[in-house]
Design a protein around this motif. Structure first.
Motif, PDB file in Angstrom:
ATOM      1  N   LEU A 158      -8.906  -8.629  35.135  1.00  0.00           N
ATOM      2  CA  LEU A 158      -8.569 -10.336  34.785  1.00  0.00           C
ATOM      3  C   LEU A 158      -7.854 -10.849  35.926  1.00  0.00           C
ATOM      4  O   LEU A 158      -8.326 -11.846  36.443  1.00  0.00           O
ATOM      5  CB  LEU A 158      -7.899 -10.209  33.442  1.00  0.00           C
ATOM      6  CG  LEU A 158      -7.838 -11.727  33.142  1.00  0.00           C
ATOM      7  CD1 LEU A 158      -8.802 -12.296  32.317  1.00  0.00           C
ATOM      8  CD2 LEU A 158      -6.661 -11.535  31.839  1.00  0.00           C
ATOM      9  N   MET A 159      -6.816 -10.334  36.269  1.00  0.00           N
ATOM     10  CA  MET A 159      -5.957 -10.746  37.513  1.00  0.00           C
ATOM     11  C   MET A 159      -6.763 -10.889  38.946  1.00  0.00           C
ATOM     12  O   MET A 159      -6.613 -11.877  39.692  1.00  0.00           O
ATOM     13  CB  MET A 159      -4.649  -9.771  37.707  1.00  0.00           C
ATOM     14  CG  MET A 159      -3.879 -10.019  36.563  1.00  0.00           C
ATOM     15  SD  MET A 159      -3.057 -11.667  36.465  1.00  0.00           S
ATOM     16  CE  MET A 159      -1.738 -11.540  37.624  1.00  0.00           C
ATOM     17  N   ALA A 160      -7.704  -9.791  38.949  1.00  0.00           N
ATOM     18  CA  ALA A 160      -8.226  -9.722  40.450  1.00  0.00           C
ATOM     19  C   ALA A 160      -9.311 -10.804  40.146  1.00  0.00           C
ATOM     20  O   ALA A 160      -9.554 -11.368  41.357  1.00  0.00           O
ATOM     21  CB  ALA A 160      -9.130  -8.401  40.668  1.00  0.00           C
ATOM     22  N   THR A 161     -10.150 -10.957  39.375  1.00  0.00           N
ATOM     23  CA  THR A 161     -11.068 -12.068  39.296  1.00  0.00           C
ATOM     24  C   THR A 161     -10.345 -13.350  39.412  1.00  0.00           C
ATOM     25  O   THR A 161     -10.700 -14.412  40.169  1.00  0.00           O
ATOM     26  CB  THR A 161     -11.615 -12.140  37.969  1.00  0.00           C
ATOM     27  OG1 THR A 161     -12.232 -10.781  37.588  1.00  0.00           O
ATOM     28  CG2 THR A 161     -12.944 -13.280  37.627  1.00  0.00           C
ATOM     29  N   HIS A 162      -9.165 -13.706  38.889  1.00  0.00           N
ATOM     30  CA  HIS A 162      -8.448 -15.109  39.123  1.00  0.00           C
ATOM     31  C   HIS A 162      -8.255 -15.078  40.634  1.00  0.00           C
ATOM     32  O   HIS A 162      -8.289 -16.342  40.969  1.00  0.00           O
ATOM     33  CB  HIS A 162      -7.234 -15.027  38.278  1.00  0.00           C
ATOM     34  CG  HIS A 162      -6.402 -16.261  38.336  1.00  0.00           C
ATOM     35  ND1 HIS A 162      -6.759 -17.258  37.562  1.00  0.00           N
ATOM     36  CD2 HIS A 162      -5.380 -16.496  39.185  1.00  0.00           C
ATOM     37  CE1 HIS A 162      -5.805 -18.394  38.111  1.00  0.00           C
ATOM     38  NE2 HIS A 162      -4.997 -17.828  38.901  1.00  0.00           N
ATOM     39  N   LYS A 163      -7.619 -14.123  41.162  1.00  0.00           N
ATOM     40  CA  LYS A 163      -7.185 -14.196  42.426  1.00  0.00           C
ATOM     41  C   LYS A 163      -8.413 -14.539  43.517  1.00  0.00           C
ATOM     42  O   LYS A 163      -8.305 -15.364  44.391  1.00  0.00           O
ATOM     43  CB  LYS A 163      -6.429 -13.121  43.072  1.00  0.00           C
ATOM     44  CG  LYS A 163      -5.089 -12.782  42.432  1.00  0.00           C
ATOM     45  CD  LYS A 163      -4.355 -11.498  42.845  1.00  0.00           C
ATOM     46  CE  LYS A 163      -2.917 -11.366  42.384  1.00  0.00           C
ATOM     47  NZ  LYS A 163      -2.243 -10.205  42.468  1.00  0.00           N
ATOM     48  N   VAL A 166      -9.820 -18.176  41.876  1.00  0.00           N
ATOM     49  CA  VAL A 166      -8.796 -19.466  41.757  1.00  0.00           C
ATOM     50  C   VAL A 166      -7.939 -19.393  42.917  1.00  0.00           C
ATOM     51  O   VAL A 166      -7.668 -20.265  43.647  1.00  0.00           O
ATOM     52  CB  VAL A 166      -8.218 -19.457  40.589  1.00  0.00           C
ATOM     53  CG1 VAL A 166      -7.370 -20.692  40.175  1.00  0.00           C
ATOM     54  CG2 VAL A 166      -9.406 -19.405  39.380  1.00  0.00           C
ATOM     55  N   GLY A 167      -7.395 -18.263  43.143  1.00  0.00           N
ATOM     56  CA  GLY A 167      -6.355 -18.364  43.929  1.00  0.00           C
ATOM     57  C   GLY A 167      -4.953 -17.591  43.435  1.00  0.00           C
ATOM     58  O   GLY A 167      -4.905 -16.483  42.799  1.00  0.00           O
ATOM     59  N   PRO A 168      -3.831 -18.394  43.771  1.00  0.00           N
ATOM     60  CA  PRO A 168      -2.631 -17.553  43.514  1.00  0.00           C
ATOM     61  C   PRO A 168      -2.393 -17.514  41.953  1.00  0.00           C
ATOM     62  O   PRO A 168      -2.975 -18.164  41.098  1.00  0.00           O
ATOM     63  CB  PRO A 168      -1.602 -18.521  44.102  1.00  0.00           C
ATOM     64  CG  PRO A 168      -2.430 -19.442  45.075  1.00  0.00           C
ATOM     65  CD  PRO A 168      -3.607 -19.254  44.684  1.00  0.00           C
ATOM     66  N   ILE A 169      -1.175 -16.772  41.520  1.00  0.00           N
ATOM     67  CA  ILE A 169      -0.992 -16.634  40.102  1.00  0.00           C
ATOM     68  C   ILE A 169      -0.530 -18.253  39.742  1.00  0.00           C
ATOM     69  O   ILE A 169       0.173 -18.649  40.319  1.00  0.00           O
ATOM     70  CB  ILE A 169       0.031 -15.774  39.830  1.00  0.00           C
ATOM     71  CG1 ILE A 169      -0.687 -14.383  40.045  1.00  0.00           C
ATOM     72  CG2 ILE A 169       0.592 -15.714  38.517  1.00  0.00           C
ATOM     73  CD1 ILE A 169       0.531 -13.022  40.168  1.00  0.00           C
ATOM     74  N   ASP A 170      -1.234 -18.711  38.302  1.00  0.00           N
ATOM     75  CA  ASP A 170      -0.393 -19.910  37.944  1.00  0.00           C
ATOM     76  C   ASP A 170      -0.330 -19.913  36.624  1.00  0.00           C
ATOM     77  O   ASP A 170      -0.551 -18.675  36.144  1.00  0.00           O
ATOM     78  CB  ASP A 170      -1.536 -20.899  38.352  1.00  0.00           C
ATOM     79  CG  ASP A 170      -3.001 -20.709  37.969  1.00  0.00           C
ATOM     80  OD1 ASP A 170      -3.022 -19.850  37.010  1.00  0.00           O
ATOM     81  OD2 ASP A 170      -4.040 -21.362  38.375  1.00  0.00           O
ATOM     82  N   LYS A 174      -1.349 -16.603  33.551  1.00  0.00           N
ATOM     83  CA  LYS A 174      -0.321 -16.129  32.643  1.00  0.00           C
ATOM     84  C   LYS A 174      -0.449 -16.202  31.501  1.00  0.00           C
ATOM     85  O   LYS A 174      -0.503 -14.994  30.862  1.00  0.00           O
ATOM     86  CB  LYS A 174       1.101 -16.483  33.091  1.00  0.00           C
ATOM     87  CG  LYS A 174       1.717 -16.317  34.785  1.00  0.00           C
ATOM     88  CD  LYS A 174       3.004 -17.076  34.637  1.00  0.00           C
ATOM     89  CE  LYS A 174       3.453 -16.852  36.210  1.00  0.00           C
ATOM     90  NZ  LYS A 174       4.601 -17.536  36.391  1.00  0.00           N
ATOM     91  N   THR A 175      -1.142 -17.242  30.987  1.00  0.00           N
ATOM     92  CA  THR A 175      -1.486 -17.398  29.578  1.00  0.00           C
ATOM     93  C   THR A 175      -2.648 -16.514  29.196  1.00  0.00           C
ATOM     94  O   THR A 175      -2.536 -15.899  27.953  1.00  0.00           O
ATOM     95  CB  THR A 175      -1.940 -18.843  29.244  1.00  0.00           C
ATOM     96  OG1 THR A 175      -0.923 -19.614  29.453  1.00  0.00           O
ATOM     97  CG2 THR A 175      -2.201 -19.224  27.957  1.00  0.00           C
ATOM     98  N   ASP A 176      -3.854 -16.527  30.164  1.00  0.00           N
ATOM     99  CA  ASP A 176      -4.920 -15.561  29.719  1.00  0.00           C
ATOM    100  C   ASP A 176      -4.355 -14.276  29.861  1.00  0.00           C
ATOM    101  O   ASP A 176      -4.999 -13.510  29.102  1.00  0.00           O
ATOM    102  CB  ASP A 176      -6.088 -15.775  30.992  1.00  0.00           C
ATOM    103  CG  ASP A 176      -6.535 -17.201  31.099  1.00  0.00           C
ATOM    104  OD1 ASP A 176      -6.391 -17.880  29.792  1.00  0.00           O
ATOM    105  OD2 ASP A 176      -7.269 -17.465  31.980  1.00  0.00           O
ATOM    106  N   LEU A 177      -3.545 -13.966  30.501  1.00  0.00           N
ATOM    107  CA  LEU A 177      -3.178 -12.138  30.500  1.00  0.00           C
ATOM    108  C   LEU A 177      -2.431 -11.954  29.189  1.00  0.00           C
ATOM    109  O   LEU A 177      -2.374 -11.013  28.660  1.00  0.00           O
ATOM    110  CB  LEU A 177      -2.014 -12.057  31.731  1.00  0.00           C
ATOM    111  CG  LEU A 177      -1.822 -10.652  31.994  1.00  0.00           C
ATOM    112  CD1 LEU A 177      -2.784  -9.801  32.384  1.00  0.00           C
ATOM    113  CD2 LEU A 177      -0.775 -10.692  33.241  1.00  0.00           C
ATOM    114  N   GLN A 178      -1.524 -13.038  28.739  1.00  0.00           N
ATOM    115  CA  GLN A 178      -0.844 -12.901  27.524  1.00  0.00           C
ATOM    116  C   GLN A 178      -1.949 -12.604  26.252  1.00  0.00           C
ATOM    117  O   GLN A 178      -1.923 -11.986  25.373  1.00  0.00           O
ATOM    118  CB  GLN A 178       0.289 -13.696  27.345  1.00  0.00           C
ATOM    119  CG  GLN A 178       1.270 -13.816  28.155  1.00  0.00           C
ATOM    120  CD  GLN A 178       2.087 -12.477  28.605  1.00  0.00           C
ATOM    121  OE1 GLN A 178       2.074 -11.317  27.422  1.00  0.00           O
ATOM    122  NE2 GLN A 178       2.212 -12.200  29.728  1.00  0.00           N
ATOM    123  N   LEU A 179      -2.976 -13.719  26.418  1.00  0.00           N
ATOM    124  CA  LEU A 179      -4.081 -13.243  25.397  1.00  0.00           C
ATOM    125  C   LEU A 179      -4.857 -12.272  25.377  1.00  0.00           C
ATOM    126  O   LEU A 179      -5.206 -11.464  24.484  1.00  0.00           O
ATOM    127  CB  LEU A 179      -4.842 -14.474  25.674  1.00  0.00           C
ATOM    128  CG  LEU A 179      -4.207 -15.954  25.131  1.00  0.00           C
ATOM    129  CD1 LEU A 179      -5.268 -17.004  25.816  1.00  0.00           C
ATOM    130  CD2 LEU A 179      -3.960 -16.058  23.821  1.00  0.00           C
TER     131      LEU A 179
END
Length: 201
Positions: A158-163, A166-170, A174-179
């Motif tokens: 999930l984090m790798a796809t976002h980076k 989309v780019g940097p952690i936003d 953070k919300t998607d990860l908690q979900l």
């Protein structure tokens, strides 16, 4: 390496001691770690609430419990963590429950990342000091057998796809990860760690 692990173990905390340390620091308006800021303190507060909830809701499956109880050796899970880390807040309660049901096959110890730079530097993730990091030590032999972390495969993807997209952690990731963690209910952490434990020869 052995002396670095021994030093971290000597200064490590039980799960209850770690929780108390984080709580006590919060009463002083502080978080664990070298860096102090309002945002890190706020993350620590949020994580306190998360961990309180997870301690009540996380369930270890009977299959996982039985397999942990039948491990051939006794192990220490030495976890590098900090109170402000969102992934650690989701994972530590799972590890604590796994250790608890293991019939003393697993002893969970938690060491603060910023107090154990030498050890953290041995377990970097893509060159970064990502936590939590679980270092699996065979008690009988006194040697490191494996490591895991900083998060389950699904959360890592999930984090790798976002980076990538989309780019940097936003705040959104953070919300998607908690979900993701909420939906997963600690199952991936249980399964991945159990697989590692069963593959240790």
């Amino acid at each position: 390496m052995k002396s670095i692990v021994a030093k971290a173990l000597f200064n490590s905390h039980s799960y209850a001691e770690y929780r108390k340390l984080v709580t006590d620091l919060l009463t002083e308006g502080k978080s664990t770690g070298n860096e102090q800021s309002e945002s890190l303190t706020n993350y620590s507060k949020l994580n306190e609430a998360r961990m309180n909830r997870l301690e009540k809701t996380i369930k270890i499956s009977e299959t996982v419990a039985e397999k942990l109880q039948n491990l051939d050796n006794h192990y220490i899970w030495l976890v590098l963590s900090e109170g402000w880390c969102g992934d650690a807040a989701q994972i530590l309660p799972v590890l604590e429950k796994m250790a608890h049901v293991s019939n003393k096959r697993i002893d969970l110890r938690i060491a603060l990342r910023d107090e154990n730079n030498d050890l953290m530097n041995q377990y970097l993730t893509n060159g970064g000091r990502a936590i939590p990091k679980v270092i699996i030590i065979c008690k009988e032999a006194g040697i490191v057998r494996a490591d895991w972390g900083p998060r389950p495969k699904g959360a890592t993807e999930l984090m790798a796809t976002h980076k990538r997209e989309v780019g940097p952690i936003d705040e959104k990731i953070k919300t998607d990860l908690q979900l993701w963690y909420l939906a997963d209910k600690g199952i991936s952490t249980q399964e991945e760690l159990l697989e590692i434990m069963e593959n240790i020869k």
